[in-house]
Motif scaffolding. Structure first.
Motif, PDB file in Angstrom:
ATOM      1  N   LEU A   9     -96.390  50.484  73.092  1.00 54.93           N
ATOM      2  CA  LEU A   9     -95.351  51.553  73.104  1.00 54.93           C
ATOM      3  C   LEU A   9     -96.004  53.591  73.250  1.00 54.93           C
ATOM      4  O   LEU A   9     -95.251  54.065  74.440  1.00 54.93           O
ATOM      5  CB  LEU A   9     -94.525  51.398  72.011  1.00 54.93           C
ATOM      6  CG  LEU A   9     -93.111  50.677  72.263  1.00 54.93           C
ATOM      7  CD1 LEU A   9     -92.413  50.520  71.192  1.00 54.93           C
ATOM      8  CD2 LEU A   9     -92.812  50.721  72.964  1.00 54.93           C
ATOM      9  N   ALA A  10     -97.089  53.504  72.132  1.00 55.60           N
ATOM     10  CA  ALA A  10     -97.630  55.034  72.683  1.00 55.60           C
ATOM     11  C   ALA A  10     -98.605  54.680  73.778  1.00 55.60           C
ATOM     12  O   ALA A  10     -97.663  56.388  74.751  1.00 55.60           O
ATOM     13  CB  ALA A  10     -98.518  54.720  71.483  1.00 55.60           C
ATOM     14  N   GLY A  50     -97.250  57.791  76.271  1.00 54.05           N
ATOM     15  CA  GLY A  50     -97.981  58.474  76.161  1.00 54.05           C
ATOM     16  C   GLY A  50     -98.764  58.852  77.884  1.00 54.05           C
ATOM     17  O   GLY A  50     -98.726  60.437  78.250  1.00 54.05           O
ATOM     18  N   GLU A  51     -97.764  58.252  78.866  1.00 54.04           N
ATOM     19  CA  GLU A  51     -97.942  58.356  80.237  1.00 54.04           C
ATOM     20  C   GLU A  51     -97.356  58.956  81.079  1.00 54.04           C
ATOM     21  O   GLU A  51     -97.435  59.973  81.740  1.00 54.04           O
ATOM     22  CB  GLU A  51     -98.043  57.055  81.077  1.00 54.04           C
ATOM     23  CG  GLU A  51     -99.228  55.890  80.641  1.00 54.04           C
ATOM     24  CD  GLU A  51     -98.916  54.833  81.495  1.00 54.04           C
ATOM     25  OE1 GLU A  51     -97.720  53.994  82.519  1.00 54.04           O
ATOM     26  OE2 GLU A  51     -99.410  53.971  81.534  1.00 54.04           O
ATOM     27  N   GLY A  52     -95.931  59.667  80.054  1.00 51.45           N
ATOM     28  CA  GLY A  52     -95.210  60.600  80.564  1.00 51.45           C
ATOM     29  C   GLY A  52     -93.958  60.118  81.997  1.00 51.45           C
ATOM     30  O   GLY A  52     -93.784  60.826  81.958  1.00 51.45           O
ATOM     31  N   LEU A  74     -79.026  63.502  82.360  1.00 52.36           N
ATOM     32  CA  LEU A  74     -80.795  63.162  82.182  1.00 52.36           C
ATOM     33  C   LEU A  74     -81.412  64.155  81.468  1.00 52.36           C
ATOM     34  O   LEU A  74     -82.624  63.060  80.478  1.00 52.36           O
ATOM     35  CB  LEU A  74     -80.939  62.752  83.583  1.00 52.36           C
ATOM     36  CG  LEU A  74     -81.894  62.095  83.430  1.00 52.36           C
ATOM     37  CD1 LEU A  74     -82.703  60.583  82.968  1.00 52.36           C
ATOM     38  CD2 LEU A  74     -82.434  61.981  85.350  1.00 52.36           C
ATOM     39  N   ARG A  75     -81.477  65.119  81.002  1.00 49.08           N
ATOM     40  CA  ARG A  75     -82.804  66.076  81.285  1.00 49.08           C
ATOM     41  C   ARG A  75     -82.724  65.966  79.462  1.00 49.08           C
ATOM     42  O   ARG A  75     -83.136  66.309  79.045  1.00 49.08           O
ATOM     43  CB  ARG A  75     -82.707  67.319  81.750  1.00 49.08           C
ATOM     44  CG  ARG A  75     -83.651  68.012  80.875  1.00 49.08           C
ATOM     45  CD  ARG A  75     -83.291  69.699  80.968  1.00 49.08           C
ATOM     46  NE  ARG A  75     -84.788  69.538  82.656  1.00 49.08           N
ATOM     47  CZ  ARG A  75     -84.820  71.019  82.950  1.00 49.08           C
ATOM     48  NH1 ARG A  75     -83.921  72.008  83.567  1.00 49.08           N
ATOM     49  NH2 ARG A  75     -86.287  70.589  83.902  1.00 49.08           N
ATOM     50  N   GLY A  76     -80.950  66.086  79.319  1.00 48.03           N
ATOM     51  CA  GLY A  76     -80.841  65.935  77.834  1.00 48.03           C
ATOM     52  C   GLY A  76     -81.260  65.226  77.293  1.00 48.03           C
ATOM     53  O   GLY A  76     -81.768  65.199  76.259  1.00 48.03           O
ATOM     54  N   ALA A  77     -81.352  63.588  77.531  1.00 46.48           N
ATOM     55  CA  ALA A  77     -81.399  62.725  77.728  1.00 46.48           C
ATOM     56  C   ALA A  77     -82.648  62.540  77.228  1.00 46.48           C
ATOM     57  O   ALA A  77     -83.611  61.668  76.388  1.00 46.48           O
ATOM     58  CB  ALA A  77     -80.985  61.163  78.066  1.00 46.48           C
ATOM     59  N   ALA A  78     -83.504  63.157  77.891  1.00 45.90           N
ATOM     60  CA  ALA A  78     -85.377  63.282  78.185  1.00 45.90           C
ATOM     61  C   ALA A  78     -84.974  63.252  76.723  1.00 45.90           C
ATOM     62  O   ALA A  78     -86.582  63.004  75.986  1.00 45.90           O
ATOM     63  CB  ALA A  78     -86.009  63.520  79.359  1.00 45.90           C
ATOM     64  N   GLU A  79     -85.017  64.685  76.491  1.00 45.82           N
ATOM     65  CA  GLU A  79     -85.255  65.633  75.039  1.00 45.82           C
ATOM     66  C   GLU A  79     -85.269  65.233  74.318  1.00 45.82           C
ATOM     67  O   GLU A  79     -86.206  65.579  72.916  1.00 45.82           O
ATOM     68  CB  GLU A  79     -85.089  67.042  75.608  1.00 45.82           C
ATOM     69  CG  GLU A  79     -84.892  68.150  76.761  1.00 45.82           C
ATOM     70  CD  GLU A  79     -84.266  69.289  77.255  1.00 45.82           C
ATOM     71  OE1 GLU A  79     -83.325  69.323  76.684  1.00 45.82           O
ATOM     72  OE2 GLU A  79     -84.994  69.727  78.429  1.00 45.82           O
TER      73      GLU A  79
END
Length: 104
Positions: free
Chosen positions: A42-43, A47-49, A85-90
């Motif tokens: 998972l990490a 971590g790949e972004g 979408l940006r909010g979900a990612a944050e």
């Protein structure tokens, strides 16, 4: 009220402030859902972004259920998230940081 020491965060989802937490059960759910195999997998994946919409739904859904919200991923997919979408990612980043520690 959230407790950051337990890995909890608060986020505006579906017009309500909700608690999210990646409990051990929620992490096990993520491992299985995303085919990561283990926590290291998972990490590495996160971590790949590179995170898909499916990944965001899985992370937020598991976090919501870990925080005591009885919502399916399908329920979540129909809800609005503050910031889109940006909010979900944050939210996902904050949740992962609360779980695994802040990025250094």
């Amino acid at each position: 009220m959230t407790n950051i020491h337990r890995g909890e965060i608060a986020a505006e989802i579906g017009g309500e402030t909700r608690t999210l937490c990646l409990t051990l059960g929620a992490l096990a759910e993520l491992e299985a859902r995303l085919g990561a195999g283990d926590l290291a997998g998972l990490a590495e994946r996160f971590g790949e972004g590179r995170v898909s919409a499916r990944d965001l739904t899985a992370i937020l859904g598991a976090g919501l259920r870990g925080g005591g919200n009885a919502l399916s991923d399908d329920d979540l997919a129909r809800m609005s998230v503050e910031g889109g979408l940006r909010g979900a990612a944050e939210i996902a980043v904050r949740l992962l940081e609360a779980t695994f520690g802040e990025r250094g």
